[in-house]
Motif scaffolding. Structure first.
Motif, PDB file in Angstrom:
ATOM      1  N   ASP A 279       4.612 -40.278  -6.098  1.00  0.00           N
ATOM      2  CA  ASP A 279       5.981 -39.854  -6.359  1.00  0.00           C
ATOM      3  C   ASP A 279       6.123 -39.491  -7.838  1.00  0.00           C
ATOM      4  O   ASP A 279       5.165 -39.608  -8.600  1.00  0.00           O
ATOM      5  CB  ASP A 279       6.953 -40.979  -5.983  1.00  0.00           C
TER       6      ASP A 279
ATOM      7  N   LYS B 158       9.277 -40.375  -9.418  1.00  0.00           N
ATOM      8  CA  LYS B 158      10.405 -41.132  -9.943  1.00  0.00           C
ATOM      9  C   LYS B 158       9.932 -42.253 -10.840  1.00  0.00           C
ATOM     10  O   LYS B 158       8.935 -42.918 -10.563  1.00  0.00           O
ATOM     11  CB  LYS B 158      11.222 -41.723  -8.796  1.00  0.00           C
TER      12      LYS B 158
ATOM     13  N   ILE C 166      19.853 -39.698  -8.954  1.00  0.00           N
ATOM     14  CA  ILE C 166      19.376 -38.440  -8.397  1.00  0.00           C
ATOM     15  C   ILE C 166      18.491 -37.760  -9.427  1.00  0.00           C
ATOM     16  O   ILE C 166      18.651 -37.988 -10.630  1.00  0.00           O
ATOM     17  CB  ILE C 166      20.562 -37.513  -8.024  1.00  0.00           C
TER      18      ILE C 166
ATOM     19  N   ASP D  23      15.556 -35.744  -4.962  1.00  0.00           N
ATOM     20  CA  ASP D  23      15.736 -37.066  -4.360  1.00  0.00           C
ATOM     21  C   ASP D  23      17.099 -37.610  -4.760  1.00  0.00           C
ATOM     22  O   ASP D  23      17.332 -37.843  -5.941  1.00  0.00           O
ATOM     23  CB  ASP D  23      14.624 -38.010  -4.835  1.00  0.00           C
ATOM     24  N   ASP D  24      17.980 -37.741  -3.813  1.00  0.00           N
ATOM     25  CA  ASP D  24      19.307 -38.298  -4.094  1.00  0.00           C
ATOM     26  C   ASP D  24      19.503 -39.619  -3.366  1.00  0.00           C
ATOM     27  O   ASP D  24      20.639 -40.031  -3.115  1.00  0.00           O
ATOM     28  CB  ASP D  24      20.407 -37.302  -3.718  1.00  0.00           C
ATOM     29  N   SER D  25      18.423 -40.274  -3.034  1.00  0.00           N
ATOM     30  CA  SER D  25      18.518 -41.519  -2.270  1.00  0.00           C
ATOM     31  C   SER D  25      19.210 -42.637  -3.043  1.00  0.00           C
ATOM     32  O   SER D  25      19.670 -43.608  -2.462  1.00  0.00           O
ATOM     33  CB  SER D  25      17.120 -41.982  -1.833  1.00  0.00           C
ATOM     34  N   GLY D  26      19.306 -42.490  -4.352  1.00  0.00           N
ATOM     35  CA  GLY D  26      19.971 -43.509  -5.156  1.00  0.00           C
ATOM     36  C   GLY D  26      21.470 -43.301  -5.308  1.00  0.00           C
ATOM     37  O   GLY D  26      22.157 -44.170  -5.849  1.00  0.00           O
TER      38      GLY D  26
END
Lengths: 111, 113
Positions: free
Chosen positions: A96, A98, B47, B56-59
């Motif tokens: 990933d 992040k 995000i 990724d906007d899972s947060g």
């Protein structure tokens, strides 16, 4: 969820002493980064260490990485009052992009 | 370079109001991140965008939160309607490429009464 966990949560040292804090993480990583945050300010990047590196230096900072133990340490030598801040480790997982931050270590350097 | 620029630096609003936070990333950076920091939950990624596209906007806590990046030099985070539990410091960060060093803005301190 937080990937990196710093230890200790807080550290108080005398000016001139060394400060060491540790970071443990759970999954395999691409790199691990250390950041500093002064009270009321944004985070400032200190060092990035990649998974194939074992040690890195930047001025009075020394970072080690042990991927077999999934841990890293940050050493600040000859501390100064200006080093008073919170220090965060952050990991980038292998699969990933992040950055996952730990809860941080609050360092207080006494004059 | 001016670094990551965020506005406003402080925002006080009443519950139910719309809040818009703004961010200008460092020129040439392809990735942009929005974080929220509270004492209870620490630093949370909300995000992130890569080349202006949300990856990724899972947060993002719930539908009350939305983020946009209409171009490479501007992003917004909107809360509508705001609630007291949204009170936090919101940081924007950018990086040259994904997974590399992130440069943080000074943050927006939001207080929802």
């Amino acid at each position: 969820s937080q990937q990196g966990e710093e230890d200790p949560q807080a550290l108080s040292i005398q000016e001139g002493e060394n400060a060491t804090m540790n970071c443990s993480y759970k999954t395999s990583i691409n790199n691990l980064q250390w950041y500093r945050q002064n009270s009321g300010r944004g985070l400032v990047h200190l060092i990035l260490i990649r998974s194939n590196e074992r040690e890195k230096h930047s001025g009075r900072l020394r970072v080690t990485l042990d991927t077999s133990k999934k841990s890293s340490s940050l050493l600040i030598t000859a501390s100064r009052a200006a080093d008073t801040a919170s220090y965060f480790c952050a990991t980038v997982p292998s699969n990933d992009y992040k950055l996952s931050f730990g809860a941080g270590t609050t360092v207080t350097v006494r004059a | 370079d001016a670094g990551v620029i965020q506005s406003p630096r402080h925002e006080v609003t009443e519950m139910g109001q719309e809040v818009t936070l703004r961010c200008k990333p460092i020129s040439g950076h392809n990735s942009l991140f929005w974080y929220r920091q509270t004492m209870m939950r620490g630093l949370e990624l909300l995000i992130y965008f890569n080349n202006n596209v949300p990856i990724d906007d899972s947060g993002m806590p719930e539908d009350r939160f939305s983020a946009k990046m209409p171009n490479a030099s501007f992003s917004t985070l909107k809360i509508q309607p705001s609630e007291p539990r949204d009170s936090a410091v919101y940081f924007c960060a950018s990086s040259r490429t994904r997974g590399e060093t992130q440069y943080f803005g000074p943050g927006t301190r939001l207080l929802v009464l």
